[in-house]
Structure formats: structure tokens, C-alpha cells
Design an enzyme around this catalytic site. Sequence first.
Site, PDB file in Angstrom:
ATOM      1  CE  LYS B  82      -3.875   1.837   2.777  1.00  0.00           C
ATOM      2  NZ  LYS B  82      -4.720   1.560   3.968  1.00  0.00           N
ATOM      3  CB  SER B 157      -7.809   3.377   2.946  1.00  0.00           C
ATOM      4  OG  SER B 157      -6.981   2.799   3.941  1.00  0.00           O
ATOM      5  CB  SER B 181      -8.167   0.512   5.856  1.00  0.00           C
ATOM      6  OG  SER B 181      -8.943   1.659   5.973  1.00  0.00           O
TER       7      SER B 181
END
Lengths: 61, 472
Positions: B82, B157, B181
Site C-alpha cells: 500500500k 482504504s 481498511s
Amino acid sequence: MQNPNEGKQSTPPAAQTAVSTVAPPVTVAELERRLARWIPKLEEAGPAIVFQLRAGKTDGS
Amino acid sequence: MAPDDLAYLGVAEAATEIAGGRLSSVELIDHLLNRIEEIDPTLNSYITVMADSAREAAQDADMAVRVGRRLGPLHGVPIALKDLYATKGVRTTFACAAFADWTPDEDATVVKRLKASGAIILGKQNMHEAAAGSSSLVSHFGPVRNPWNPDYIAGGSSGGSAAALAAGLTPGALGSDTAMSIRQPAAYCGVVGLKPTFGRVSKHGALTLSWSLDHAGPMARSSRDVALLLQAIAGFDPQDPSSTDIEVPNYLSALTGDLSGLRIGAPRQHFFEQCSPAVIAAVEQATETLKRLGATVGDCEMPDPEDTLMFGRAILRIEASAYHAERLRKHPELLSSGLRDMVEGGAQFSAVQYLQAQRVRSVLAEGFRRAMEPFDALVMPTTPWPAERVGEDQPSRTGPRMRNTMPFNFTGLPAISTPCGFNEQGLPIGLQIVGHSFDEATTLRIADAYERETEWTHRRPQLTGDEPTRRL
């Protein structure tokens, strides 16, 4: 705080209610309302620690 | 090996094949790079593809095999990050204009640990801007789409990480989880994601949404692969003040496939409410499977789950406001309107309210601990409903989406999401398994046994680069 699951008997599934898909951001007023319920129970909470000291060495040795 | 087999090769299998000299790391990485080029214009799951450095590291990994040297348990395996984990010499953008040109001069601790285990960093993955949202539609680098149907959101996210895993664009990834997330995008995309216990995995070098709620964790297509990744990144880090110095067990040895004697609680109040019928049906069926595997499943009740949600959301907002306050003052134009609203809203709360919320948190965390005492783990839906259409997304959906996940950021308990079915639109549904603090091993054991018994983690989305109906 009581343990709600001590000696618990099986209960039927919760009834399904209409699904709510939106919620506004938490407001100052809402937080204050919820806190008012909790303040009397905060005796057992102890301090809120927001500072922690790192170890003396940072290489892990 | 057939191309589709190569695309969906797991972390464990890839490591074994590469270290055994039966598969070249270069071949695997070239295949994934070609596939990213072909498929990712539709999904937008990567911000930066590290093709050159990945190929170079793969050549080194293959050479090491030839000379009989093993680099570690992840020898030559590509892993993606990420884009909030600092990577030395590679931009780390937070999917936010304010960070778009930031190139760190040091790797995050988890990145160092992955490399030390022999992994190769394949690229930096798209995400919701600043990790402050649940759709991954708001990103400085464009929206992420769901591989099962690009008309639907991938979640967030860590949406890019989940989408790339589902599409066979990486065998493993690191996500982060402040309210949902890792687990919510894992559920929406039909992959596996673990939020470890608070303090288990270092956050040094990870950009922040909320200091006391953020967790770093692994994502993959099976719990076995998640266990391997957790093994590589877990452990005390003196550079992270929230890191806990506690022994890291052998996670793979916990994956026995047997659930005999395990006591699992199903907290029907709150966690089974406000869910779509398809989600409830899939999770109820999953609990029956867990019983068949030897576990007992009984009802239980967690104390004040609504308050964990409300106080958690308030703490998140306040800490995010503190983290971004100076950026908002100096460069408001570099934050999206949604992020600006969050930062400005968080500044309205008082310091006393914040500290009292943290004190409530310690009481509720103790309440959760005691309520879990009769059980080894809890099961529940990861999210109240599966992925939604892109056009239906709005910021006010974020609160309800975290209904079942935020309580475990708030209390710090480990929680994993594994696929447990599909709805009538063909979109995945997630089963969340929650453990006692620092007992990730039991959550992995249950999820792994469930995955062996079912076929959900073996399903693949129909995705091709040239299918006109899937172009956006």
C-alpha cells in the site's frame, strides 16, 4: 465491568431491522452526550497515557 | 506452468518453487509485470510499478538459487505495498497530492523485514487518499475498481492491494487498517486480510491516519500466505513507540486444519444486525461449517459495541486532524475536500473530550476482553453488505461500513477476513474471525481450516484486458 457472557444461554438470532447505509460524522454534541453516560464509570479507567518513551537504543541490541 | 496458474500462484507455493529451482523469480515477476500492464488500466490498483528494481532483485534471487544460497522464507517472491509504507528511493504518495513527490531515504521497518525474508517489492499500490476513506475512489492517482465488476468499488482504504490480489497482479501485499481498511476491501474483493493485534507489527515508516487506531498487516489470497507474511513482519521494533515486546509464535504450525475443542462466539447483537440477507446467510452457513470442523459455536454478547464505534470514529477524526493540521494550514489545495472536512471537523473537539474518549476506550477494551473469556475466538460478518456500485458511494457510508471492524481497532484485538460466499450480483462476502490479544495464531487456524473446507478462495473473477464490457 460485568462479563455478559458468563453462564450465557443460547438466544435466537437478533431480529433483522431495516439496514441503515448512511451515518453523518460524529459531532461534538454527540460525543458529549455519550461521554456524559460514561463519566461516572471512569473510576476504573485509570489514566489516559498518550506518551510512551522509546527504548534507549534503536538498533534493538 | 500455465499463465493463469502463474498469476494466481500463492506466496507459500511461489517461495517453495523458486527456492527449489523449479520456477524462476524473473519468470514470475515478468509474468506479473505483463499482466499489470494488460489488466491494471481497468482496475488502477498500482500507483508505482517497480519493474526495474524488481527484475534486478529477481535475477539476484535466481542466482542465489543456482549457488545454493537461500535468502529467506520469501525467497524471490514479489510482494506489493500500500503506498503509505516508506520505500527508500521510491516515491511514497499516500495517494494524496501533498505527498505526491515525497521520496523517502529509508525503508519502513516492515519493508526492511520483507526484504530480509527474501521478498521482492513489486510496486506501490493505490488506496483511498491518506487512508481516510472506505472506497478508494478518492485518490490523487484516480479511482480503484473492483475486479469482480469494475462498476463496483474495491473498498478501502487498502483498495488497490485487495483489487490487485483478486486480479492476480501480486501474490501478497501489505495493507493498513484504522477502522476497516484491510478487512473491508479484502471482503469486497474476495481475498484474505489480517489486522494484527495493536503493537504486533511495527508502523515505523508508515504514514499516519490515526496513531492509536492504525495497524499494519498482511493481505493475500489464503490464510496460509497471510501467516507467512505475518511471520516475516511481526515482532518488536524499538523505533515504534506502540510496538509490543512479546514473543512471535510460529504461525504456520498453528494451521492444523482441525478445530476440535475450539469454542467460538457469535455476537449476534450489533454484529449480525443491519446486515444484508445475503451476508447473514453466508455467515450462518460458515458457522455450520466451523461446527463440522469440530468447533462449538455459541451466542455471545459484547459490551456497548455501538460506543466502540462512536468513540472510535471520534478518536480517528481528532488524531487525523492533528496529523494533517499543518498541511491544511499551509497547503489546503493539496487535500481533497473530503479530507479537509475531516481535518476541520476533528479540530472542533476539545482535548478533554479526546482524553475522556481514550479513558472510555480502556474500560471497553477490558469489557471486550472479559466478554471473550469463555471463547477462543468470535465470528461475524466482516461488513454489513458487499461492495456497492461506484455511483452509490458517498462519504456518509463510511460509518456504517466500519460497523463490525472498528470495534477491533478500538480494542486492538486481532481480526481476519476470509471469503465466505457471494451475493446474487456475484460480489464476494467476508467472514470476520476475531481473536484474543496477540493470538493471531487462532484466527489464522480457524480461517485456514475454513478455507480448506470451502472453495471460496479458489474462485477467480472473469477479467481480461480486452473484454470491451469491462473497460471503463
